[in-house]
Design an enzyme around this catalytic site. Structure first.
Site, PDB file in Angstrom:
ATOM      1  N   HIS A   1      52.972  20.673  17.133  1.00  0.00           N
ATOM      2  CA  HIS A   1      52.073  21.228  18.146  1.00  0.00           C
ATOM      3  C   HIS A   1      51.750  20.155  19.170  1.00  0.00           C
ATOM      4  CE1 HIS A   1      48.489  24.151  18.932  1.00  0.00           C
ATOM      5  NE2 HIS A   1      48.823  23.509  20.042  1.00  0.00           N
TER       6      HIS A   1
ATOM      7  N   ALA B   1      41.446  26.524  25.728  1.00  0.00           N
ATOM      8  CA  ALA B   1      41.990  26.066  27.013  1.00  0.00           C
ATOM      9  C   ALA B   1      43.260  26.815  27.383  1.00  0.00           C
ATOM     10  CB  ALA B   1      42.242  24.563  26.958  1.00  0.00           C
TER      11      ALA B   1
ATOM     12  N   HIS C   1      38.348  16.518  17.893  1.00  0.00           N
ATOM     13  CA  HIS C   1      38.366  17.948  17.555  1.00  0.00           C
ATOM     14  C   HIS C   1      37.632  18.225  16.247  1.00  0.00           C
ATOM     15  CE1 HIS C   1      41.363  18.253  20.724  1.00  0.00           C
ATOM     16  NE2 HIS C   1      41.228  19.565  20.665  1.00  0.00           N
TER      17      HIS C   1
ATOM     18  N   ASP D   1      48.528  18.097  19.320  1.00  0.00           N
ATOM     19  CA  ASP D   1      48.047  18.999  20.373  1.00  0.00           C
ATOM     20  C   ASP D   1      47.899  18.220  21.683  1.00  0.00           C
ATOM     21  OD1 ASP D   1      47.252  21.345  21.563  1.00  0.00           O
ATOM     22  OD2 ASP D   1      45.258  21.409  20.682  1.00  0.00           O
TER      23      ASP D   1
END
Lengths: 350, 350
Positions: B48, B124, B228, B251
């Site tokens: 990711h 987002a 996060h 990410d």
């Protein structure tokens, strides 16, 4: 007295068939093979209950305390901890005085829920009485549990006094961060009141008390009325915490066993509809749960063993407050519940 | 080639000292006692990641895809899954086309994050492109993962198509109830995208996907940037899930490795300040995490073994999408990372 051909359930020794001889205390236990009709479990402990069948802890007379204990004995409860709500010391002292004069084999100690909790997590506690700790304390002789929010001013001073008096602190109605929880836990606090009601939800950047419960090993009260917690949550708690830390409590109010209607809880109006008690704004305000219904709910939802059920209904509750009980073993008090295979109560010894 | 006197770390066989001989594939492994200076781990898989050092998946040219793979190879990443954001099929097809023409030993498949997600949990992702499934699908040959909210219309129809094409569904950007999660899980979906970001918090009357993760056994991506998720949450996830279900992902967005400033993510403005990427309203917008920093963060916070670290950094990620890899064992591809005792990367074989 002797009960024979019975399935005996002990939280430590497990499940076995045989007979038991007892007077005030258990004299002997004999194990042998048989096909028992009934199950014998340690008498239940309800460490969190505000009332029953019109009796309200805050208003209870000496006679009503005894009546209350008689009524819930039919539910299998042999250790009853009447629980106050937030009030001023004068009101609490009145309750303590009346409780102290009531003699019953189920009545030992009170649970004080508040007033040292967090206003923002008041739930159905009257905010008027919620307060920080200012150094003044009441007579603690008959108090065994105090539900406190560890973020209040004066918490550690209060904790010291309660420890000296063998009062167990149970964290509840709290907005504590994980760091605050951790400090309290490391200082010896290892019990949570009606988890996780009136606590912040688990968040991935502030895991709070809920995260603390999953990371560490405190005892937790839970209300198995299937209203305060979903069945999925019950399964989750049982999976994550196992059988050794869960304490079933009713959190029942005076409306329990009565019809729907308007009731009082610590000066707040409570509306009971379909057996669900709420403040006007919808906040759950205790329960109308009877102990044995909660027991059967927990068993049905989690599919736990009878051994585990004896832990969550008696042994853990007593252990969490430093009482050696909830056993069916030589030398322990003859407090037990005879149930049929559907866990309906046949007879209570107390 | 031979690497000798090294601590070899395999997610299944564990940690042992010895030497390894390899060409494209691992030819032989010899175990013997020695005092190794370096650690050899399976090459990392980042399943990711939206971009790196100015390269953005949505805008990437064929050359940039290769450049990207070269850049993160220095981070130990030998399986790179460039990840799109919600967009229309025309835009996605363009990305797929360019990706397909880029040849690199780290490039196999794309991860499509959206557009079949929940607008209310957009995070987002650009809401303009978020949509239900209407039966139309793009070429799936180079897609291995699709992040989807199982509550969207047409989910099970879509799932069927993806299964037939060996595309792994990863639940994310979702408001699914526990019941919806359970239905998806029972239909074979067992992967969660950047858990528990962009998911509802655990609630005691609706345990949701978070509760499902704790009750069942899906794989979960987590972002170990310490932004996060808090360190406490990382510890909690490691404790509750163990080492076999966690997948470290970055990410990361195109700003990663660049200076603070204004960047674009799928048509949304992202402001990066102190390395933290946010939309104007404060919503976290991916990360600027480099893979090896995340690896060291996870090791430091959880104090996990190197064996467990090899699971969360490679083996689990590949297993979750049906790829047999992430091993240091005869016959497997010679994809590994040589690190010093501080887990700083010395050399990458790919």
């Amino acid at each position: 007295m002797i009960i024979d051909n019975v399935l005996i359930v002990d939280p430590i020794d497990g499940e076995f068939t045989g007979s038991i001889e007892f007077e005030d205390k258990i004299l002997s236990i004999r194990k042998y093979d048989c096909t028992p009709k009934y199950v014998l479990m340690p008498g239940f402990a309800d460490t969190h209950t505000h009332g029953f069948m019109g009796i309200d802890c805050m208003q209870s007379t000496k006679e009503e305390f005894k009546q209350w204990a008689d009524l819930v004995e039919k539910e299998g409860v042999t250790y009853l901890f009447p629980t106050t709500v937030s009030a001023d010391f004068k009101m609490l002292e009145k309750v303590i005085k009346k409780f102290s004069s009531a003699k019953h084999s189920s009545l030992f100690y009170l649970h004080l829920e508040g007033p040292f909790i967090n206003k923002e997590r008041a739930g159905a506690q009257n905010k008027k009485y919620i307060t920080d700790f200012d150094g003044k304390i009441i007579d603690l002789e008959r108090i065994k549990i105090m539900t406190i929010a560890p973020e209040i001013k004066g918490f550690f001073e209060l904790l010291k006094i309660l420890k000296e008096n063998k009062v167990t602190v149970s964290i509840g109605h709290s907005n504590a961060t994980f760091d605050i929880f951790k400090k309290a836990y490391e200082a010896g606090v290892n019990r949570i009141t009606h988890f996780p009601n009136a606590l912040p939800q688990l968040h991935h950047r502030e895991i709070g008390i809920v995260g603390g419960v999953f990371l560490y090993k405190p005892f937790v009260e839970i209300i198995p009325d299937l209203i305060h917690l979903s069945q999925d949550f019950l399964r989750l708690v049982y999976k994550l915490l196992g059988p050794d830390r869960i304490i079933l409590v009713t959190d029942s109010i005076s409306a329990t066993g009565l019809k729907d209607g308007i009731y009082d809880l610590g000066g707040l109006l409570v509306k009971v509809k379909d057996g669900i008690a709420r403040l006007e704004d919808g906040t759950l305000a205790g329960s109308t749960l009877k102990y044995s219904d909660g027991l059967r709910n927990f068993k049905k939802v989690t599919n736990c063993s009878l051994k585990d059920l004896s832990k969550v209904s008696s042994y853990n509750a007593l252990k969490s407050v430093g009482i050696d009980g909830g056993r069916i073993k030589e030398g322990y008090p003859a407090k037990f519940v005879l149930l049929n295979q559907d866990l309906q109560i046949i007879k209570v010894y107390n």
